[in-house]
Scaffold this motif. Structure first.
Motif, PDB file in Angstrom:
ATOM      1  N   ILE A 222      -6.628   3.652  -0.675  1.00 22.92           N
ATOM      2  CA  ILE A 222      -6.050   3.581  -1.950  1.00 22.92           C
ATOM      3  C   ILE A 222      -7.074   4.025  -2.948  1.00 22.92           C
ATOM      4  O   ILE A 222      -6.764   5.039  -3.819  1.00 22.92           O
TER       5      ILE A 222
ATOM      6  N   ILE B 255       2.089   1.832  -3.574  1.00 22.24           N
ATOM      7  CA  ILE B 255       0.909   2.274  -4.407  1.00 22.24           C
ATOM      8  C   ILE B 255       0.719   3.852  -4.250  1.00 22.24           C
ATOM      9  O   ILE B 255       0.663   4.625  -5.095  1.00 22.24           O
ATOM     10  N   VAL B 256       0.501   3.909  -3.105  1.00 20.78           N
ATOM     11  CA  VAL B 256      -0.147   5.386  -2.530  1.00 20.78           C
ATOM     12  C   VAL B 256       1.119   6.208  -2.853  1.00 20.78           C
ATOM     13  O   VAL B 256       0.912   7.298  -3.324  1.00 20.78           O
TER      14      VAL B 256
ATOM     15  N   ASN C  86       0.683  -1.303  -0.028  1.00 17.64           N
ATOM     16  CA  ASN C  86      -0.117   0.291  -0.069  1.00 17.64           C
ATOM     17  C   ASN C  86       0.845   1.174   0.086  1.00 17.64           C
ATOM     18  O   ASN C  86       0.484   2.210  -0.789  1.00 17.64           O
TER      19      ASN C  86
ATOM     20  N   THR D 111      -5.511  -0.275   3.084  1.00 11.51           N
ATOM     21  CA  THR D 111      -6.067  -0.594   1.678  1.00 11.51           C
ATOM     22  C   THR D 111      -7.107   0.225   1.353  1.00 11.51           C
ATOM     23  O   THR D 111      -7.409   0.580   0.056  1.00 11.51           O
TER      24      THR D 111
END
Ligand SMILES: Nc1ncnc2c1ncn2[C@@H]1O[C@H](COP(=O)(O)OP(=O)(O)O)[C@@H](O)[C@H]1O
Ligand SMILES: [Mg+2]
Lengths: 291, 263, 269
Positions: free
Chosen positions: B125, B11-12, B8, B122
């Protein structure tokens, strides 16, 4: 007057010292801040408070005096901004932003290491917002001396600084060392901001540096009147803010006092808004009369 | 470092860095660093207000960020830095008042300032990706007017470009991005990415499109390096983002000076 | 051939700024293909008049009419005397010129090869093709002036307004720019209105003159305007117009009606 000054406000030593320091810092900030506003350096003026905070956190970590940490941190920040380049307004904006970004990174590191070593709760909040009521009597003397030195230096720098601020090209043509005057002023501002940031927190530091001078400038009088107005507005906001904060303890049944920083900032913003409204309406009336 | 627990964060972090790089390109172009600092920092006070009133923090963040951006955007061009400073201190002071009235916990404040990128849930996101896309779309639509207005404001006005409307649109975009990224990565981290890498990028190329792309790439690299370094050293991400961003700019300056001329 | 169409018609315009009358009862028009000189000394109101035409200054009396809607369609190019340009912006000359075409438009429309062809075309027209790839902040004053002309020309305007493009140029450069503008007018089929404080550098190319003095204007073909009777009326006191080697010398502030000199080459009109 009873409704304004709650019983016992002046017998409280912390309040007395706090008010005294507040008046000193408000005065220096107003005098120095007039040039900050004229030179459109508000961002640097504010950023230096955050940079000073990083210095303070570093001092806390390495066991130096916090006041030295704040002032030295602020001075280093100002030096870095000037070194990066300050010729044009947008360059100044970038220089300030880069230094601020780097310094907040350092602050994050220092604060993290401090919490690792001592788990001192409340540090972030008191660094951001400070508290007039926690200034010790002994630091009052140091603060007063530094403040007086800043005022003297400003008086010495005043004339070329005004020239450079109003028309840099004309000043350069007359042989004034524009860069050096600008650097000297930024360092002076750094000391002021470092001082006020440790005493009253970075938020209040910016409010007192920018708000009262901006309001005074808006009224558009001569230099001395403007300086006097700025000091009066700054000191007034601090004085009434301290009283309001103390009194606010009695405003709610829950007996939670409003923070001093909130009361002072609210008054500073109120002053600025009122001055703007007054200036705008009188200007409009003048314009109407002319037609 | 690439365990599922860290996914996470990667991604973020990447999405936020791309957005910060793109926004920052225009921030540096327009000289809006102060606003870019003030809006997210002020917005965090909104979270404290939301806690006091008892609504979700996002509402407070968006309310305060939009209030700040409108205040800054509507100010006169002359001395707009004063308006920015006043908007910032007013919001922070309100935040202080909210905190003292609501007795919120200090760690929450700290998290909003310094962020918790290594602990991203999560569920955050999808909102981050959606808001980032919205901001990117807004920036794309305003791309040429922003460029024109920054390069030659008088000429842009002659061509019928309304600078006030453009400024307002840009400030609202900043606000939207801030409201969403602040609770995830913190106000300070976003700001560092918004100034350092973009200021470096525009020194190394003279093409606007390349400068924009370089800014985004540099921003992502800075963040990736910071997450990795933080993971290895156990020191805060914010420290690495702040110092690497500043370093990127200084390196670009040294590089262009060493080459002796600007591209 | 039909008479050239009127691009802009300034009708009985008064302008006040800061409570002071700057222009009084201004009347003139520009037709397509004209090369008009807007002549007046410093502070006469030339910039104000140009900004009035662009709609950046509002008249207190009268109106500015664009029969062909050129202004609404943004088919007026403007080269101001001073430009506040951020030299740090990462922008090549050709990017900057292209912004003259689409910089005011919101949206994602991609630039076509046609756009770039047009950009290179106007850069060629102002003889600045070699500057196309340079950074906008790294140009000299003279180079920037040509680029600004290209920027104003790229949207194929009907009328090009230039504010004192000849100020601060040495005599050789002045001649270059004037002849360049004459060529641009032919090549781009654009009418030109150019302000200047010296009439003589424009004599070779100018069809018409708009002469500002004392807040009033006189306009028409050069020979009909630059005459002692017309200009004396404009200034409100006697003015001599002296011709030397085909150049004009306007002598204001003289009270004498006597000829200024008896030089054989000197014609006092
Ligand atoms: N915004 C303004 N407010 C008040 N007076 C102005 C303003 N702009 C120009 N003026 C005055 O109008 C007169 C004409 O100015 P300008 O059009 O710039 O002259 P020129 O371009 O011919 O040198 C000058 O006296 C100038 O001081
Ligand atoms: Mg002029």
């Amino acid at each position: 007057m009873h409704w304004l000054f709650e019983p016992g406000i002046w017998s409280n030593a912390a309040v007395r010292t706090g008010a005294g320091v507040g008046v000193v810092v408000a005065t220096v900030s107003a005098l120095v801040g007039l040039f900050t506003v004229m030179r459109s350096q508000s961002f640097a003026g504010h950023a230096l408070a955050d940079v000073a905070t990083a210095g303070g956190a570093g001092a806390g970590l390495f066991g130096f005096s916090p006041l030295a940490g704040f002032v030295i941190g602020s001075l280093l920040g100002a030096g870095a901004m000037e070194a990066i380049g300050v010729e044009r307004v947008r360059q100044r904006d970038v220089a300030t932003g880069v230094v601020l970004g780097g310094a907040t990174g350092l602050a994050a590191l220092f604060l993290y290491l401090i919490t690792l070593s001592s788990s001192s709760a409340g540090s972030t909040q008191s660094i951001l917002f400070g508290s007039l009521f926690t200034v010790s009597n002994s630091s009052f003397g140091v603060i007063a001396v530094v403040a007086a030195a800043v005022c003297l230096a400003l008086a010495a720098l005043g004339r070329p600084l005004l020239f450079v601020s109003v028309s840099p090209d004309a000043a350069r043509a007359r042989g004034v060392a524009v860069r050096r005057v600008a650097l000297a002023y930024t360092l002076l501002m750094a000391v002021t901001v470092g001082l006020s940031a440790i005493v009253i927190g970075s938020v209040l530091s910016t409010a007192l540096l920018i708000g009262p001078p901006a309001a005074a400038l808006r009224l558009g009088r001569g230099l001395w009147t403007t300086l006097a107005l700025a000091v009066a507005l700054g000191v007034g906001a601090v004085g009434f803010g301290v009283v309001a904060s103390y009194d606010s303890y009695y405003w709610w049944p829950s007996h939670r006092a409003l923070p001093v920083s909130f009361c002072v900032v609210a008054l500073v913003v109120l002053e600025l808004v009122l001055v703007n409204v007054v200036v705008r309406t009188t200007r409009r009336r003048d314009a109407g009369a002319r037609v | 470092m690439f365990s599922s627990f860290m996914t996470n964060a990667w991604i973020v972090g990447t999405v936020v860095a791309l957005l910060a790089g793109a926004t920052g390109f225009f921030v540096v172009l327009r000289g809006s660093s102060f606003a870019a600092h003030a809006i997210p920092n002020g917005a965090f006070a909104g979270a404290a207000g939301a806690a006091l009133v008892g609504v979700t923090p996002l509402v407070g963040l968006i309310t305060f960020a939009v209030m700040a951006s409108v205040g800054i955007g509507a100010s006169r061009r002359h001395r707009s830095d004063v308006a920015t400073a006043m908007a910032l201190v007013m919001m922070l002071a309100l935040g202080a008042a909210f905190l003292s009235l609501s007795a919120a916990y200090e760690p929450q404040v700290e998290a909003l300032l310094f962020g918790e990128i290594l602990g991203v849930a999560t569920t955050s996101i999808a909102p981050v990706v959606i808001i980032a896309s919205l901001c990117a779309a807004a920036l794309a639509v305003m791309y040429r007017p922003l460029l024109f207005n920054a390069a030659a404001p008088d000429l842009a006005a002659v061509r019928g470009l309304n600078p006030q409307r453009l400024e307002m649109g840009f400030m609202l975009t900043l606000a939207l991005g801030a409201a969403l990224t602040v609770p995830v990565v913190g106000a300070l981290l976003t700001f560092s990415l918004t100034v350092g890498p973009p200021a470096a990028a525009r020194l190394v190329t003279r093409r606007p499109g390349s400068a924009l792309v370089a800014s985004m790439v540099l921003s992502v690299i800075t963040l990736w390096a910071s997450i990795a370094a933080s993971y290895q050293s156990n020191l805060p991400v914010g420290f690495f983002v702040g110092s690497l961003s500043a370093l990127a700019y200084v390196a670009a300056r040294v590089l262009t000076q060493w080459r002796g001329r600007r591209v | 051939m039909s008479a050239p169409a009127t691009i802009v018609d300034v009708r009985g315009v008064d302008v006040e700024l800061g409570g002071r009358r700057i222009l009084t009862d201004v009347n003139f028009s520009v037709r397509s293909g004209d090369f008009t000189g807007l002549i007046g000394s410093n502070g006469a109101g030339k910039t104000t008049l140009l900004r009035l035409m662009l709609g950046l200054v509002q008249p207190t009396q009268g109106e500015v009419v664009w029969p062909s809607h050129a202004r609404e369609q943004r088919r007026v190019g403007y080269v101001p005397q001073k430009v506040a340009l951020d030299v740090d912006v990462p922008l090549r000359v050709r990017d900057f010129v292209a912004l003259g075409d689409d910089g005011h438009r919101y949206g994602l429309r991609r630039r076509t090869p046609d756009t770039w062809r047009r950009v290179h075309d106007v850069l060629d027209a102002v003889e600045a093709s070699d500057l196309a790839e340079r950074r906008i902040g790294a140009l000299s004053g003279g180079e920037l002036q040509r680029v600004l002309m290209a920027h104003a020309l790229v949207s194929a305007p009907e009328l090009l307004l230039l504010d004192e493009p000849l100020a601060n140029l040495d005599p050789g450069a002045t001649e270059d720019i004037v002849s360049l503008l004459a060529r641009v007018r032919e090549r781009e089929h654009v009418a030109i209105l150019l302000s200047a404080h010296d009439i003589n550098s424009l004599l070779g190319v100018m069809d018409r003159v708009v002469y500002i003095a004392n807040a009033h204007v006189a306009s028409g073909p050069t020979d009909e305007v630059v005459r002692p009777d017309v200009l004396s009326k404009l200034y409100g006191h006697h003015v001599d117009v002296v011709r030397v080697h085909g150049r004009f010398l306007v002598v204001t502030g003289t009270t004498s009606q006597e000829p200024v000199a008896e030089h054989p080459d000197l014609v006092v009109e």
